[in-house]
Scaffold this motif. Structure first.
Motif, PDB file in Angstrom:
ATOM      1  N   LEU A 118      18.843 -40.105 114.908  1.00  0.00           N
ATOM      2  CA  LEU A 118      18.520 -38.683 114.796  1.00  0.00           C
ATOM      3  C   LEU A 118      18.798 -37.941 116.097  1.00  0.00           C
ATOM      4  N   MET A 119      18.356 -38.508 117.221  1.00  0.00           N
ATOM      5  CA  MET A 119      18.524 -37.826 118.504  1.00  0.00           C
ATOM      6  C   MET A 119      19.984 -37.717 118.908  1.00  0.00           C
ATOM      7  N   VAL A 120      20.766 -38.761 118.640  1.00  0.00           N
ATOM      8  CA  VAL A 120      22.184 -38.705 118.981  1.00  0.00           C
ATOM      9  C   VAL A 120      22.923 -37.731 118.072  1.00  0.00           C
ATOM     10  N   THR A 121      22.617 -37.758 116.796  1.00  0.00           N
ATOM     11  CA  THR A 121      23.331 -36.922 115.834  1.00  0.00           C
ATOM     12  C   THR A 121      23.021 -35.445 116.037  1.00  0.00           C
ATOM     13  N   PHE A 122      21.756 -35.132 116.267  1.00  0.00           N
ATOM     14  CA  PHE A 122      21.358 -33.734 116.427  1.00  0.00           C
ATOM     15  C   PHE A 122      21.449 -33.248 117.871  1.00  0.00           C
ATOM     16  N   SER A 123      21.804 -34.148 118.804  1.00  0.00           N
ATOM     17  CA  SER A 123      21.845 -33.797 120.234  1.00  0.00           C
ATOM     18  C   SER A 123      20.511 -33.215 120.672  1.00  0.00           C
ATOM     19  N   CYS A 124      19.431 -33.966 120.387  1.00  0.00           N
ATOM     20  CA  CYS A 124      18.086 -33.528 120.731  1.00  0.00           C
ATOM     21  C   CYS A 124      17.341 -34.690 121.361  1.00  0.00           C
ATOM     22  N   CYS A 125      16.112 -34.439 121.801  1.00  0.00           N
ATOM     23  CA  CYS A 125      15.351 -35.470 122.512  1.00  0.00           C
ATOM     24  C   CYS A 125      13.886 -35.392 122.093  1.00  0.00           C
ATOM     25  N   GLY A 126      13.379 -36.457 121.492  1.00  0.00           N
ATOM     26  CA  GLY A 126      11.989 -36.496 121.075  1.00  0.00           C
ATOM     27  C   GLY A 126      11.675 -35.470 120.007  1.00  0.00           C
ATOM     28  N   VAL A 127      10.405 -35.169 119.879  1.00  0.00           N
ATOM     29  CA  VAL A 127       9.965 -34.173 118.903  1.00  0.00           C
ATOM     30  C   VAL A 127      10.067 -32.777 119.491  1.00  0.00           C
ATOM     31  N   LEU A 128       9.534 -32.616 120.702  1.00  0.00           N
ATOM     32  CA  LEU A 128       9.538 -31.312 121.360  1.00  0.00           C
ATOM     33  C   LEU A 128      10.388 -31.279 122.624  1.00  0.00           C
ATOM     34  N   GLY A 129      10.731 -32.445 123.168  1.00  0.00           N
ATOM     35  CA  GLY A 129      11.533 -32.487 124.376  1.00  0.00           C
ATOM     36  C   GLY A 129      11.377 -33.815 125.094  1.00  0.00           C
ATOM     37  N   PRO A 130      12.045 -34.008 126.231  1.00  0.00           N
ATOM     38  CA  PRO A 130      11.989 -35.277 126.966  1.00  0.00           C
ATOM     39  C   PRO A 130      10.584 -35.683 127.397  1.00  0.00           C
ATOM     40  N   GLU A 131       9.678 -34.731 127.565  1.00  0.00           N
ATOM     41  CA  GLU A 131       8.321 -35.066 127.995  1.00  0.00           C
ATOM     42  C   GLU A 131       7.570 -35.914 126.979  1.00  0.00           C
ATOM     43  N   ASP A 132       8.073 -35.992 125.753  1.00  0.00           N
ATOM     44  CA  ASP A 132       7.390 -36.780 124.717  1.00  0.00           C
ATOM     45  C   ASP A 132       7.329 -38.266 125.064  1.00  0.00           C
ATOM     46  N   PHE A 133       8.208 -38.732 125.960  1.00  0.00           N
ATOM     47  CA  PHE A 133       8.259 -40.153 126.302  1.00  0.00           C
ATOM     48  C   PHE A 133       7.534 -40.446 127.618  1.00  0.00           C
ATOM     49  N   GLY A 134       6.626 -39.564 128.011  1.00  0.00           N
ATOM     50  CA  GLY A 134       5.925 -39.714 129.282  1.00  0.00           C
ATOM     51  C   GLY A 134       4.798 -40.727 129.231  1.00  0.00           C
ATOM     52  N   ASN A 135       3.909 -40.636 130.194  1.00  0.00           N
ATOM     53  CA  ASN A 135       2.808 -41.587 130.334  1.00  0.00           C
ATOM     54  C   ASN A 135       1.959 -41.650 129.063  1.00  0.00           C
ATOM     55  N   GLY A 136       1.582 -42.873 128.710  1.00  0.00           N
ATOM     56  CA  GLY A 136       0.758 -43.087 127.535  1.00  0.00           C
ATOM     57  C   GLY A 136       1.556 -43.406 126.285  1.00  0.00           C
TER      58      GLY A 136
END
Length: 224
Positions: A118-136
């Motif tokens: 999904l992220m590669v095809t739509f050229s997007c990152c996470g649900v709302l942005g790169p911060e979605d993969f942060g701590n926790g």
């Protein structure tokens, strides 16, 4: 971007939604079985109409007319409710599932593979942005020190096999090397651009049902 591309994107988001929501929420799996039961019921309904026409049975035709009318009204109400409330769908549920279950670029389970696609095809990152993969997040537990997966980085081509423009620049969040936009708003814009496609299909289905009701009504009064 044509209609076929849109349909391809819709299939990708369908995969993500299925394994994100239904597979992760056992209660909602009942809904999947309910949809399967509805499909089988509609097939039996069509068979009922054929039997009524071939046997020239007025009771069967009347039953077919009543059942199709109920299906028609239900679908019409459902379509109106969807169009009225689909913009109220919130990203929080998708975000919590992503942070809990996403394992990274090398994740072999269906959830991670679907999100990477999904992220590669739509050229997007996470649900709302790169911060979605942060701590926790589960991703940070498995890849400490890595800010986000490579699927968030810009590539030379649109396919997943395309070479990254620059992994170091992507980690530094250099403009043009990372997809800053989340997939939730990206897909929302795509759905708005191509809402006419599912809308047209829905109108076609409703038109077929109206014709079926009219045809059954005519046969009912023509048969003795």
């Amino acid at each position: 971007m044509g209609v076929l591309s849109c349909m391809k994107y819709l299939m990708f988001i369908f995969n993500v939604l299925v394994f994100d929501i239904v597979a992760a929420k056992p209660v909602l799996s009942v809904g999947a079985y309910l949809l399967l039961a509805v499909g089988i019921a509609l097939s039996l309904l069509g068979f009922l109409g054929c039997c009524g026409a071939l046997r020239r049975s007025r009771p069967l035709l009347l039953l077919f007319f009543v059942l199709v009318s109920l299906v028609f009204v239900t679908q019409l109400v459902g379509a109106v409710l969807f169009l009225a409330h689909w913009k109220q769908i919130r990203p929080e549920l998708f975000l919590s599932e992503l942070r809990r279950n996403y394992c990274g670029d090398e994740g072999a389970e269906v959830f991670s593979v679907a999100w990477n696609t999904l992220m590669v095809t739509f050229s997007c990152c996470g649900v709302l942005g790169p911060e979605d993969f942060g701590n926790g997040s589960r991703f940070q537990e498995l890849h400490p020190g890595t800010p986000w997966p490579r699927a968030c980085c810009a590539r030379e081509g649109v396919l997943q096999a395309g070479e990254l423009l620059g992994w170091e620049q992507c980690q530094e969040r250099s403009p043009g090397y990372i997809h800053e936009q989340g997939c939730f708003p990206t897909f929302g814009r795509t759905l708005q651009d191509y809402i006419s496609v599912p809308g047209t299909c829905s109108l076609a289905v409703l038109g077929i049902e109206i014709f079926a009701m009219f045809f059954a009504f005519c046969l009912y009064y023509n048969f003795d």
